[in-house]
Design a protein around this motif. Structure first.
Motif, short mmCIF file in Angstrom:
data_model
loop_
_atom_site.label_atom_id
_atom_site.label_comp_id
_atom_site.label_asym_id
_atom_site.label_seq_id
_atom_site.Cartn_x
_atom_site.Cartn_y
_atom_site.Cartn_z
N ARG A 10 15.24 17.32 -11.95
CA ARG A 10 15.23 16.42 -10.80
C ARG A 10 14.52 15.10 -11.11
N VAL B 177 27.83 25.41 0.16
CA VAL B 177 26.60 24.66 0.42
C VAL B 177 25.65 24.67 -0.77
N PHE C 285 8.45 26.22 13.03
CA PHE C 285 9.26 26.87 12.00
C PHE C 285 8.79 26.56 10.58
N PRO D 238 19.68 26.36 6.64
CA PRO D 238 19.38 26.33 8.06
C PRO D 238 20.67 26.48 8.86
N SER E 57 7.54 20.90 -4.53
CA SER E 57 8.16 21.99 -5.25
C SER E 57 9.34 22.51 -4.47
N ALA E 58 10.03 23.46 -5.06
CA ALA E 58 11.23 23.96 -4.41
C ALA E 58 10.90 24.87 -3.24
N SER F 292 12.86 14.71 3.14
CA SER F 292 13.56 15.88 2.64
C SER F 292 14.43 16.44 3.75
N PHE G 81 14.23 19.26 4.91
CA PHE G 81 13.36 20.01 5.78
C PHE G 81 12.74 19.12 6.86
N GLU G 82 12.23 17.96 6.42
CA GLU G 82 11.68 17.02 7.40
C GLU G 82 12.74 16.59 8.38
N LEU H 272 15.15 18.28 9.53
CA LEU H 272 15.33 19.32 10.56
C LEU H 272 14.28 19.16 11.66
N ASN I 235 20.43 15.63 -3.65
CA ASN I 235 19.44 16.34 -4.43
C ASN I 235 18.06 16.12 -3.87
N MET I 236 17.54 17.10 -3.18
CA MET I 236 16.20 16.94 -2.60
C MET I 236 15.48 18.27 -2.74
N PRO I 237 14.15 18.21 -2.73
CA PRO I 237 13.42 19.48 -2.77
C PRO I 237 13.66 20.24 -1.46
N ASP I 238 13.20 21.40 -1.36
CA ASP I 238 13.42 22.34 -0.26
C ASP I 238 14.88 22.34 0.19
N ILE I 239 15.15 21.90 1.41
CA ILE I 239 16.53 21.99 1.89
C ILE I 239 17.34 20.80 1.38
N ASN I 240 18.41 21.09 0.65
CA ASN I 240 19.14 19.99 0.04
C ASN I 240 20.13 19.36 1.01
N LEU J 142 23.37 19.16 1.06
CA LEU J 142 24.54 19.94 1.45
C LEU J 142 24.18 20.90 2.58
N GLU J 143 23.02 21.52 2.42
CA GLU J 143 22.59 22.44 3.46
C GLU J 143 22.36 21.71 4.78
#
Ligand SMILES: Nc1ncnc2c1ncn2[C@@H]1O[C@H](COP(=O)(O)OP(=O)(O)OP(=O)(O)O)[C@@H](O)[C@H]1O
Ligand SMILES: [Mg+2]
Lengths: 701, 124
Positions: free
Chosen positions: A46, A153, A184, A206, A284-285, B36, B38-39, B41, B57-62, B64-65
């Motif tokens: 990344r 996805v 959440f 999600p 991080s992931a 991100s 996530f933010e 959301l 391409n992002m950390p946590d929730i990408n 596409l999601e």
């Protein structure tokens, strides 16, 4: 094309990415012989990917090109197509070096002749690496019967991780949890923490809950070889586990990769490789990485200044004049040499004097000119802050008028750079803790719309920056409570404190130790850090706050850190330099004229009573009886005090150097300097002395 | 376009600023940012956005999601969504479009292009 100022931001961010990359590659090196952490591999990839996109956006095609090749290699690496060996690590490290060089050149450094050939060689090396190895990936995902709808996805990498798990015979699960929109984030990171020891969370999907607007559902795609009941028990009451695939596969034997011969890892990185969860670039992931999601630092790392051409012309003129002076002095010395000991004409001495004076004047001009070049207007930072504030205000739901003035005030580039983070912190606080919600304001008889003010003005040799709000004011009782709870002070110690002293507790280390980061407030660094950063700039910070009316933070800073005029004083055998910008006057008093108030010595200067501080006592030096004290009156921001010394030796321009060794960090000393006669002397940290005075009966013993 | 709110989801700080600047050119448009998926959301339910722009391409929730979430949710489904991808990741881009993204931009692109595309969608 991006505006020129954006280039600085590009350089800063690209720098950060490269630093992370270098760090991660070193960790990767240390993990050789094991299966590298999927999170780490992804982080490295990344980083290269970000660098490519970023450089391309900013028109840096060469960097983008090389980063692209690097990305290919790292992509192949995370997809398991490249050998993890010495050649790889060496090439990656060379990549970081060359990219760093290219970045420097992009930000204005002179091009190094080696850069281009090195970049070319690297491009070839990267290409060799990326295409080497066996590629053929059989699509095992079809075989296990993964729902193609869900597959859409996944990013390419997530799909690869799925495959890897399937190949090893690891079962894939769907862990579904429904959380309230309120909290959440915490709940999801808790769930991740529960799952992590049992396997790999490959992806977090999600989805909305039909008919329920207050919650949100997450499907965690989870690879684990633990039996289903074990996973189900672990997440009981929080989430439901179901198989993601129809069947699992028997593990394909993984060809045992011959462990590559290890070189000792580069000593530069003494990273503890046993710590598995190294922070990756941009978080991080795992969802815990979200906590780092607040706006990152605004500081730019660029070491360059943009100079107005007029200022350079001015400098050239001065240099021209200096050359004339040099020619005149050369002529005079010629005359002296030719005289061969015979008496020199009277005119000669006069002329030499004249030229010496001219030399002094011109050198002064030159010095001021160079300082001028270092000066940049605050508007550079104010602009960025204003944009960020606009957004923060909007996101806060409060109604705020943001007032900015004094952007034209100029300060040393170094100081301006370092100011953006502290100012942002104060502004966030004004919005977070200061300005009330509109209805609350109306209830208190205030205008529904609050005001946050950012204002700079030059006051002589100092610049004052104010961050103010017309909000609730600081709550000293709450601050006291927090300070006691966090063990910053004892309850007894606060008993005698006045409001002002209580407010100042927020500056003590450890006061702000918030573990959670609210959306608006800072990154968990508190006002203590703001203060430390400011004192590094020889600056001071002051609070004025009235309950119900608002709060003002006042920052006082010197115009420049580079060269300052100092008053040279002595105490006993020791010599010190006192920055002249903080000296307001010098008086002399007889010992009998001193008084004592509350066990502290004071003196009266034209009707004003000021604390009297003996420099000898500050540093525990011997005190000699004197008939009169020389007292240097120091004024910084609102504070004034008299500093008693034994003798005044004169004024000099000094360049302060930080101290090393034993003296490093000694309170009250800003650094050392060398005087014209080569004597090294200590430079007083006037800010720290003022601080100590404000403390109830502290260090002044 | 007065009062239109645009959400930008991008993890690179400098790129985020650049995208924001390209949108802020449009009179009366308010930009919100998230670092991100996530933010994003967290921000989504609090406002009615007229446009969402997201990186993949992002950390946590990408990305596409995030698109999947937005385009399956009755509240947000109508919101136009652009994806910003980097060249070479065509598979990600295609998936984004399949999931319902309305437009895509491949980095590097001219900020005027983003401004123009956004204007077109915001006028509707
Ligand atoms: N402008 C202000 N108006 C009112 N109170 C303030 C203001 N600025 C700071 N405070 C008070 O000072 C305290 C300390 O601030 P500090 O920034 O150190 O920590 P914090 O805001 O609580 O946490 P964070 O680390 O998230 O910034 C705050 O909790 C608040 O009570
Ligand atoms: Mg704060």
């Amino acid at each position: 094309m991006p505006p020129p100022r954006a280039l600085t931001e590009f350089v800063a961010e690209a720098n950060e990415v490269l630093e992370t990359l270098a760090h991660d590659v070193a960790v990767l090196d240390a993990q050789r012989g094991h299966d590298p952490e999927p999170d780490l591999l992804n982080a490295v990839f990344r980083a290269a990917h970000s660098l490519k996109g970023l450089s391309a956006m900013f028109g840096q095609e060469k960097i983008a090109g090389l980063a692209h090749h690097l990305e290919d290699v790292l992509d192949a690496l995370r997809l398991g197509k490249v050998q993890h060996d010495d050649t790889l690590i060496d090439t990656l490290l060379e990549g970081v070096d060359v990219l760093t060089l290219m970045l420097r050149e992009a930000s204005g450094d002179e091009a190094h002749p080696d850069t281009a050939p090195r970049a070319q060689a690297l491009t070839e090396a990267f290409a060799r690496l990326a295409t080497g190895g066996s590629g053929a990936a059989v699509d095992v995902l079809d075989e296990v019967g993964l729902d193609p709808g869900i597959r859409n996805v996944f990013t390419e990498y997530e799909e690869h991780r799925l495959r890897e798990n399937v190949k090893k015979g690891v079962a894939l699960w769907k862990v579904r949890a429904v959380f309230s929109l309120e909290d959440f984030d915490q709940r999801l990171s808790a769930l991740n923490a529960t799952l992590k020891p049992l396997g790999e969370v490959i992806s977090t999907l999600p989805s909305s809950q039909p008919g329920d607007d207050a919650s949100i559902a997450f499907d965690l795609i989870f690879g684990s070889s633990r039996p289903r009941p074990e996973i189900a028990t672990a997440v009981e009451g929080v989430a439901i586990v179901s198989p993601l695939t129809q069947k699992t596969m028997a593990p394909t034997p993984v060809p045992a990769a011959a462990p590559a011969p290890r070189k000792p890892p580069p000593t530069l990185f003494l990273q503890d490789a046993s710590a598995p969860d190294l922070p990756a670039y941009g978080g991080s992931a795992s969802p815990s990485g979200v906590m780092q999601g607040a706006e990152p630092s605004l500081r730019s790392l660029a070491q360059t200044v943009r100079v107005d051409i007029g200022r350079l012309d001015g400098l050239m003129n001065t240099i021209g004049e200096l050359l004339t002076v040099r020619a005149n002095i050369q002529r005079l010395s010629e005359v002296a040499r030719n005289a061969g000991g015979a008496p020199l004409p009277k005119l000669w001495a006069q002329e030499l004097q004249k030229e010496t004076r001219a030399l002094e004047r011109k050198l002064d001009d030159l010095q001021n000119g160079v300082l001028d070049v270092r000066m940049v207007p605050l508007v550079q930072v104010f602009d960025k802050l204003a944009r960020l504030m606009r957004r923060l205000v909007r996101q806060s739901g409060k109604d705020v008028h943001f007032e900015v003035s004094g952007g034209d005030v100029e300060l040393d580039k170094l100081i301006v750079e370092e100011l953006s983070d502290p100012l942002m912190h104060l502004l966030r606080n004004a919005l977070d803790h200061g300005v009330e919600a509109p209805d609350q304001r109306v209830a208190r008889g205030k205008d529904a719309r609050g005001v946050i003010r950012l204002k700079a003005q030059q006051l002589g040799n100092q610049v004052q920056i104010e961050v103010g709000d017309d909000g609730a004011g600081m709550d000293e009782m709450r601050i006291r409570q927090v300070a006691i709870e966090r063990g910053v002070v004892t309850r007894e110690a606060t008993d005698e404190m006045e409001r002002r002293e209580l407010l100042n507790l927020v500056f003590l280390p450890g006061f702000s130790t918030r573990a959670d980061v609210s959306e608006l407030s800072g990154r968990g660094v508190g006002l203590d850090v703001v203060k430390t950063n400011l004192s590094r700039l020889s600056g001071l910070i002051d609070i004025e706050s009235r309950r119900g009316e608002g709060t003002r933070f006042l920052l006082t800073l010197p115009l420049t850190l580079a060269i300052i005029r100092a008053l040279v004083v002595s105490v006993g055998e020791r010599t010190f330099a006192v920055p002249l910008n903080s000296v307001t006057e010098i008086v002399s008093v007889k010992p009998a004229e001193l008084r004592t108030i509350e066990r502290r010595e004071v003196l009266d200067v034209r009707g004003q009573t000021l604390p009297f501080v003996r420099l000898s006592r500050v540093f525990g030096l011997q005190e000699l009886p004197v008939e009169r004290h020389f007292v240097v009156i120091i004024g910084l921001a609102q504070e004034r005090f008299g500093l008693a010394v034994d003798a005044l030796l004169g004024q000099e321009d000094i360049v302060t150097k930080p101290l090393g060794g034993r003296l490093k960090g000694v309170r009250g000393i800003a650094g050392a300097t060398e005087l014209g006669d080569r004597r090294a002397v200590l430079v007083l940290d006037v800010g720290a002395l003022v601080e100590d005075l404000k403390r109830p009966m502290a260090a002044v013993s | 376009m007065d009062g239109c709110k645009v959400l930008i989801v991008e993890d690179s700080r400098a790129t985020r600023e650049l995208l924001a600047a390209a949108i802020e050119v449009l009179e009366g448009v308010e930009v919100y940012t998230a670092v991100s998926g996530f933010e994003a959301l967290k921000v989504l339910p609090r406002h009615r956005f007229a446009l969402i722009i997201t990186d993949i391409n992002m950390p946590d929730i990408n990305g596409l999601e995030l698109i999947n979430f937005v385009k399956k949710n009755p509240h947000y489904r109508q919101t136009p969504l652009f994806i910003v991808t980097t060249e070479g990741r065509e598979q990600d881009r295609d998936r984004g479009l399949q999931l319902g993204a309305d437009e895509y931009l491949v980095k590097p692109f001219q900020s005027e292009l983003l401004t123009a595309l956004a204007r077109r969608y915001l006028k509707r």
